[in-house]
Design a protein around this motif. Structure first.
Motif, PDB file in Angstrom:
ATOM      1  N   VAL A 246     -40.895  20.010 -29.675  1.00  0.00           N
ATOM      2  CA  VAL A 246     -41.936  19.637 -30.636  1.00  0.00           C
ATOM      3  C   VAL A 246     -43.337  19.728 -30.047  1.00  0.00           C
ATOM      4  O   VAL A 246     -44.266  20.219 -30.702  1.00  0.00           O
ATOM      5  CB  VAL A 246     -41.652  18.225 -31.217  1.00  0.00           C
ATOM      6  N   LEU A 247     -43.524  19.272 -28.815  1.00  0.00           N
ATOM      7  CA  LEU A 247     -44.863  19.284 -28.230  1.00  0.00           C
ATOM      8  C   LEU A 247     -45.316  20.710 -27.935  1.00  0.00           C
ATOM      9  O   LEU A 247     -46.465  21.085 -28.222  1.00  0.00           O
ATOM     10  CB  LEU A 247     -44.886  18.438 -26.952  1.00  0.00           C
ATOM     11  N   SER A 248     -44.437  21.505 -27.372  1.00  0.00           N
ATOM     12  CA  SER A 248     -44.761  22.902 -27.074  1.00  0.00           C
ATOM     13  C   SER A 248     -45.156  23.644 -28.343  1.00  0.00           C
ATOM     14  O   SER A 248     -46.139  24.397 -28.366  1.00  0.00           O
ATOM     15  CB  SER A 248     -43.561  23.608 -26.419  1.00  0.00           C
ATOM     16  N   ARG A 249     -44.409  23.425 -29.405  1.00  0.00           N
ATOM     17  CA  ARG A 249     -44.696  24.110 -30.675  1.00  0.00           C
ATOM     18  C   ARG A 249     -45.999  23.618 -31.292  1.00  0.00           C
ATOM     19  O   ARG A 249     -46.772  24.411 -31.833  1.00  0.00           O
ATOM     20  CB  ARG A 249     -43.530  23.917 -31.635  1.00  0.00           C
ATOM     21  N   ALA A 250     -46.261  22.312 -31.212  1.00  0.00           N
ATOM     22  CA  ALA A 250     -47.501  21.767 -31.772  1.00  0.00           C
ATOM     23  C   ALA A 250     -48.718  22.304 -31.022  1.00  0.00           C
ATOM     24  O   ALA A 250     -49.758  22.585 -31.624  1.00  0.00           O
ATOM     25  CB  ALA A 250     -47.476  20.244 -31.715  1.00  0.00           C
TER      26      ALA A 250
END
Length: 263
Positions: A246-250
């Motif tokens: 989730v963090l990488s994609r955000a």
């Protein structure tokens, strides 16, 4: 700090996140992208206050705080929750350092305007960005509990976690913040189907609350995210922490969550 981003998360939300979330943190750290985590812990504070028989009430969403309540706030936030987060990060193989706003005058605060109503609640006046930068330079993820200290070092203050996160991000010069929750973003019903809004402005949020499109438990989550938009922070992304990477994609504009923008 171009290699950093600020992440805000409630203590109960973070405790419930899967191992994959912490693996993503480790991967980002290995790539030289360091999250600065600011966490809350309201439910755990309320639970502990109840067990100790200490009465607590809220005024306009902020906990009325006297010295007895503040002792519990500091114990739960800077002790129990902060160290639980640090342990989870370290179990993934990443490196973390937990501290509160009191340590090294990290978060200096002054009484809020209505202190006569809510007691020892603070507004952030200064953030020791050099301390955060030093921790990051050593390769550690800072994990910050939002308890502040007066400029003279004598008085502690209970600080709303969203207010603290926004102030930390602004003083670090970070333009984007990530708010990790248990929802996929701001939902809107389109053609009878609920969909996540990819982007929304602060004004549109106010309109959606007024019209009832944003309702119930989503209102405080959204308002909390809006609180983080202050100073240099121009964008806040609300994401569900249970989503893979989730963090990488955000961070990579990966079409996840809802982006709340100033204008």
């Amino acid at each position: 700090m171009s290699n950093c981003f600020v992440m805000k998360c409630g203590g109960s939300t973070l405790a419930a996140l899967p191992k994959l979330f912490f693996d993503d943190l480790k991967r980002l750290q290995a790539e030289g992208i360091i999250p600065v985590i600011v966490h809350g812990g309201g439910p755990a504070i309320s639970d502990t206050l109840g067990k100790l028989g200490i009465e607590s009430e809220f005024v306009n969403g902020l906990r009325k705080t006297n010295e007895a309540v503040l002792d519990v706030v500091e114990m739960v936030l800077a002790g129990q929750i902060n160290k639980e987060i640090v342990r989870k990060i370290q179990l993934s193989g990443a490196k973390a350092l937990g501290l509160s706003g009191v340590d090294g005058h990290l978060i200096e605060a002054a009484p809020v305007a209505n202190a006569h109503e809510i007691g020892l609640v603070g507004d952030v006046t200064q953030v020791n960005a050099e301390l955060v930068q030093g921790i990051v330079a050593m390769g550690y993820i800072p994990v910050i509990a939002p308890v502040g200290i007066g400029a003279d070092g004598g008085q502690r203050y209970n600080i709303n976690a969203d207010t603290a996160a926004g102030a930390v991000a602004s003083h670090l010069g970070v333009e984007r913040m990530i708010v990790v929750t248990d929802v996929p973003g701001i939902m809107k019903t389109v053609d009878g189907e609920k969909r996540v809004l990819p982007s929304v402005t602060v004004r549109e949020i106010d309109e959606m609350i007024a019209s009832g499109e944003i309702y119930g438990g989503m209102i405080p989550k959204v308002r909390a995210a809006v609180q983080c938009i202050q100073g240099k922070v121009r964008e806040v992304v609300i994401v569900n922490g249970a989503e893979p990477e989730v963090l990488s994609r955000a961070l990579k504009d990966g079409g996840i969550g809802t982006r709340i923008v100033k204008e």
